[in-house]
Write a protein that holds these residues in place. Structure first.
Motif, PDB file in Angstrom:
ATOM      1  N   GLU A   1       1.125 -12.093  -9.941  1.00 14.03           N
ATOM      2  CA  GLU A   1       0.671 -11.054  -9.018  1.00 14.03           C
ATOM      3  C   GLU A   1      -0.797 -11.243  -8.640  1.00 14.03           C
ATOM      4  O   GLU A   1      -1.169 -11.096  -7.476  1.00 14.03           O
ATOM      5  N   ALA A   2      -1.626 -11.582  -9.624  1.00 11.51           N
ATOM      6  CA  ALA A   2      -3.059 -11.723  -9.358  1.00 11.51           C
ATOM      7  C   ALA A   2      -3.346 -12.931  -8.462  1.00 11.51           C
ATOM      8  O   ALA A   2      -4.162 -12.856  -7.541  1.00 11.51           O
ATOM      9  N   LEU A   3      -2.673 -14.056  -8.712  1.00 11.99           N
ATOM     10  CA  LEU A   3      -2.936 -15.270  -7.944  1.00 11.99           C
ATOM     11  C   LEU A   3      -2.287 -15.234  -6.557  1.00 11.99           C
ATOM     12  O   LEU A   3      -2.783 -15.864  -5.619  1.00 11.99           O
ATOM     13  N   SER A   4      -1.188 -14.489  -6.428  1.00  6.23           N
ATOM     14  CA  SER A   4      -0.513 -14.442  -5.125  1.00  6.23           C
ATOM     15  C   SER A   4      -1.400 -13.814  -4.058  1.00  6.23           C
ATOM     16  O   SER A   4      -1.248 -14.105  -2.864  1.00  6.23           O
ATOM     17  N   GLY A   5      -2.337 -12.965  -4.475  1.00 12.96           N
ATOM     18  CA  GLY A   5      -3.271 -12.378  -3.524  1.00 12.96           C
ATOM     19  C   GLY A   5      -4.173 -13.409  -2.866  1.00 12.96           C
ATOM     20  O   GLY A   5      -4.771 -13.135  -1.823  1.00 12.96           O
ATOM     21  N   TYR A   6      -4.264 -14.586  -3.455  1.00 13.53           N
ATOM     22  CA  TYR A   6      -5.069 -15.683  -2.895  1.00 13.53           C
ATOM     23  C   TYR A   6      -4.169 -16.766  -2.292  1.00 13.53           C
ATOM     24  O   TYR A   6      -4.642 -17.857  -1.967  1.00 13.53           O
ATOM     25  N   GLY A   7      -2.876 -16.460  -2.173  1.00  8.81           N
ATOM     26  CA  GLY A   7      -1.940 -17.427  -1.620  1.00  8.81           C
ATOM     27  C   GLY A   7      -1.619 -18.567  -2.556  1.00  8.81           C
ATOM     28  O   GLY A   7      -1.222 -19.647  -2.119  1.00  8.81           O
ATOM     29  N   ILE A   8      -1.775 -18.339  -3.869  1.00  5.47           N
ATOM     30  CA  ILE A   8      -1.563 -19.392  -4.863  1.00  5.47           C
ATOM     31  C   ILE A   8      -0.314 -19.073  -5.677  1.00  5.47           C
ATOM     32  O   ILE A   8      -0.128 -17.943  -6.134  1.00  5.47           O
ATOM     33  N   VAL A   9       0.530 -20.083  -5.867  1.00  7.04           N
ATOM     34  CA  VAL A   9       1.723 -19.952  -6.703  1.00  7.04           C
ATOM     35  C   VAL A   9       1.377 -20.387  -8.127  1.00  7.04           C
ATOM     36  O   VAL A   9       0.758 -21.430  -8.331  1.00  7.04           O
ATOM     37  N   ALA A  10       1.776 -19.575  -9.095  1.00  5.71           N
ATOM     38  CA  ALA A  10       1.592 -19.918 -10.503  1.00  5.71           C
ATOM     39  C   ALA A  10       2.891 -20.471 -11.064  1.00  5.71           C
ATOM     40  O   ALA A  10       3.976 -19.971 -10.754  1.00  5.71           O
ATOM     41  N   ALA A  11       2.799 -21.515 -11.887  1.00  5.81           N
ATOM     42  CA  ALA A  11       3.979 -22.152 -12.480  1.00  5.81           C
ATOM     43  C   ALA A  11       3.854 -22.119 -13.998  1.00  5.81           C
ATOM     44  O   ALA A  11       2.792 -22.426 -14.541  1.00  5.81           O
TER      45      ALA A  11
ATOM     46  N   THR B   1       5.891 -33.328 -14.686  1.00  9.84           N
ATOM     47  CA  THR B   1       6.040 -31.994 -14.092  1.00  9.84           C
ATOM     48  C   THR B   1       4.693 -31.436 -13.661  1.00  9.84           C
ATOM     49  O   THR B   1       4.550 -30.882 -12.558  1.00  9.84           O
ATOM     50  N   ILE B   2       3.689 -31.573 -14.527  1.00 18.00           N
ATOM     51  CA  ILE B   2       2.352 -31.078 -14.193  1.00 18.00           C
ATOM     52  C   ILE B   2       1.801 -31.792 -12.965  1.00 18.00           C
ATOM     53  O   ILE B   2       1.228 -31.166 -12.056  1.00 18.00           O
ATOM     54  N   GLU B   3       1.984 -33.111 -12.913  1.00 19.52           N
ATOM     55  CA  GLU B   3       1.488 -33.879 -11.765  1.00 19.52           C
ATOM     56  C   GLU B   3       2.146 -33.407 -10.464  1.00 19.52           C
ATOM     57  O   GLU B   3       1.484 -33.279  -9.430  1.00 19.52           O
ATOM     58  N   GLU B   4       3.448 -33.136 -10.500  1.00 15.22           N
ATOM     59  CA  GLU B   4       4.139 -32.673  -9.298  1.00 15.22           C
ATOM     60  C   GLU B   4       3.670 -31.276  -8.897  1.00 15.22           C
ATOM     61  O   GLU B   4       3.481 -30.987  -7.703  1.00 15.22           O
ATOM     62  N   LEU B   5       3.466 -30.413  -9.854  1.00 18.39           N
ATOM     63  CA  LEU B   5       2.981 -29.065  -9.552  1.00 18.39           C
ATOM     64  C   LEU B   5       1.577 -29.110  -8.936  1.00 18.39           C
ATOM     65  O   LEU B   5       1.274 -28.354  -8.004  1.00 18.39           O
ATOM     66  N   LEU B   6       0.736 -29.993  -9.423  1.00 22.48           N
ATOM     67  CA  LEU B   6      -0.601 -30.137  -8.843  1.00 22.48           C
ATOM     68  C   LEU B   6      -0.514 -30.705  -7.427  1.00 22.48           C
ATOM     69  O   LEU B   6      -1.261 -30.281  -6.533  1.00 22.48           O
TER      70      LEU B   6
ATOM     71  N   PRO C   1      -0.541 -24.807 -12.576  1.00 28.31           N
ATOM     72  CA  PRO C   1       0.296 -24.784 -13.782  1.00 28.31           C
ATOM     73  C   PRO C   1      -0.359 -23.911 -14.853  1.00 28.31           C
ATOM     74  O   PRO C   1      -1.554 -24.055 -15.135  1.00 28.31           O
ATOM     75  N   ILE C   2       0.418 -23.015 -15.416  1.00 27.39           N
ATOM     76  CA  ILE C   2      -0.071 -22.142 -16.482  1.00 27.39           C
ATOM     77  C   ILE C   2       0.695 -22.505 -17.751  1.00 27.39           C
ATOM     78  O   ILE C   2       1.910 -22.336 -17.831  1.00 27.39           O
ATOM     79  N   ILE C   3      -0.038 -23.023 -18.727  1.00 27.90           N
ATOM     80  CA  ILE C   3       0.565 -23.592 -19.934  1.00 27.90           C
ATOM     81  C   ILE C   3       0.277 -22.693 -21.129  1.00 27.90           C
ATOM     82  O   ILE C   3      -0.845 -22.220 -21.325  1.00 27.90           O
ATOM     83  N   ASN C   4       1.312 -22.459 -21.916  1.00 34.00           N
ATOM     84  CA  ASN C   4       1.160 -21.695 -23.148  1.00 34.00           C
ATOM     85  C   ASN C   4       2.039 -22.341 -24.201  1.00 34.00           C
ATOM     86  O   ASN C   4       2.966 -23.094 -23.878  1.00 34.00           O
ATOM     87  N   GLU C   5       1.748 -22.051 -25.459  1.00 33.29           N
ATOM     88  CA  GLU C   5       2.653 -22.502 -26.507  1.00 33.29           C
ATOM     89  C   GLU C   5       3.945 -21.697 -26.420  1.00 33.29           C
ATOM     90  O   GLU C   5       3.925 -20.497 -26.106  1.00 33.29           O
ATOM     91  N   ASN C   6       5.067 -22.348 -26.680  1.00 29.33           N
ATOM     92  CA  ASN C   6       6.350 -21.660 -26.666  1.00 29.33           C
ATOM     93  C   ASN C   6       6.503 -20.895 -27.982  1.00 29.33           C
ATOM     94  O   ASN C   6       7.217 -21.308 -28.902  1.00 29.33           O
ATOM     95  N   ASP C   7       5.825 -19.742 -28.055  1.00 25.98           N
ATOM     96  CA  ASP C   7       5.742 -18.986 -29.298  1.00 25.98           C
ATOM     97  C   ASP C   7       7.090 -18.491 -29.804  1.00 25.98           C
ATOM     98  O   ASP C   7       7.261 -18.246 -31.001  1.00 25.98           O
TER      99      ASP C   7
END
Length: 367
Positions: A88-98, A119-124, A130-136
């Protein structure tokens, strides 16, 4: 900054309140900072914590859970909330988060981490963030990336980023804790992480996050070894993130003169799981670190663990200090039997395919 690749790491304490739950104002602020870089042409990768902190109140816990299954349950709720907030926050700037979720085992598997990199290279290429987190929700080792400091450094090295920015509530590294001693001196730049530097790092400053300054310095060490410059500091006001990247940030800079490591060397040094240890003498240590040489049996002084040809082993000095890692050509018993012997003597006594215990092409220094 055009096409510059930047990894930004934001911890739980920067995104949530001390009581838990997402701070939407802070997420909106960080989204504006990331968008400013993105719109200048930078390739931005975000490594974020916050899933457990975001979810534990929603699921009914009164305080941040400590048991692993409780953390996993909180993360299952919180990860969706976290990504929704970023989207929601990034869409206001026309940016897609992955979203990309990784575990330590993903990094230890060469094929899986190569797929993640693709995958990261293609998203860039598609100009997303790309938003990366540990798969907790599936991590089994107590969410052990250390508030994702370690994860961010691995991502920065893997993607060959120019800069790693680790955002914290402190404006850099000090000789002492400035909250306790107002005369503590800020360390502006570091070009080598010595034991003195490590000794000034304290513990965690927040009940919400899990990573203290020590884990951030360890992350900077990995980044520097991978040829990535690092910054640890505060991003509180509009423009602070760009100041950090311009060299005028509110924090400490960790500079490196090393080149980025190929993926194979990164896997050896940072991601592989060593099956044993080989203790070497000073001559072998110097040859490995400075001479570009292979490890020969003559320099081996001791063996720990049970390994086989093709396994990764850790090499340490006589004092136990890490020297590096490599793919071993001997079984553990062969290495023990050959320890201290000359190459001709080893050839007569032991049936090995290669005389080198570790060939220099299968080696990476960790100093």
């Amino acid at each position: 900054m055009v096409s510059e690749r930047i990894v930004v790491k934001i911890g739980s304490s920067s995104l949530t309140s001390d009581e838990g739950g997402l701070n939407r104002e802070r997420i909106a602020f960080f989204a504006s900072e990331l968008a400013a870089l993105h719109n200048k042409g930078a390739n931005v990768i975000l490594v974020t914590s916050g899933a457990v902190a975001a979810g534990f109140r929603q699921i009914g816990y009164t305080a941040r859970p400590k048991a692993l299954h409780e953390k996993q349950a909180a993360a299952a709720v919180g990860q969706a909330l976290l990504m929704q907030a970023y989207q929601e926050a990034l869409s206001g700037y026309g940016i897609v988060a992955a979203q990309i979720l990784l575990t330590r085992s993903d990094f230890s598997n060469r094929k899986r981490i190569q797929n993640a990199l693709m995958t990261i290279e293609e998203l860039l290429r598609l100009r997303t963030i790309p938003i990366i987190n540990e798969n907790d929700t599936v991590s089994t080792d107590e969410l052990k990336f250390g508030d994702n400091d370690h994860l961010s450094s691995l991502v920065a090295a893997m993607t060959k980023a120019e800069q790693l920015v680790i955002i914290t509530d402190m404006d850099g590294l000090y000789t002492e804790d400035p909250r306790k001693n107002p005369e503590a001196i800020k360390i502006e730049r570091v070009d080598q992480i010595s034991e003195d530097i490590m000794s000034v790092a304290g513990g965690s400053g927040s009940s919400v996050g899990t990573g203290g300054m020590r884990s951030k310095i360890e992350a900077a060490r990995i980044a520097m070894r991978g040829g990535v410059h690092a910054f640890i500091g505060s991003v509180q006001q509009p423009g602070d993130l760009q100041l950090a990247l311009s060299g005028n940030g509110k924090g400490t800079y960790f500079d490196t003169k090393l080149d980025s490591l190929p993926m194979k060397k990164q896997w050896l040094g940072f991601h592989s799981m060593p099956k044993g240890r080989i203790i070497v003498d000073k001559g072998a240590e110097d040859a490995l670190l400075s001479g570009g040489k292979s490890l020969l049996p003559a320099g081996v002084r001791g063996i720990e663990g049970d390994f086989h040809p093709g396994d990764v082993v850790e090499v340490v000095s006589l004092e136990g200090a890490p020297v590096g890692r490599g793919v071993v050509n001997y079984t553990a018993w062969q290495a023990q039997a050959a320890a201290g012997l000359g190459s001709e003597e080893v050839s007569r006594r032991i049936d090995v395919n290669r005389i080198e215990v570790i060939h220099r092409d299968e080696w990476v220094s960790l100093r």
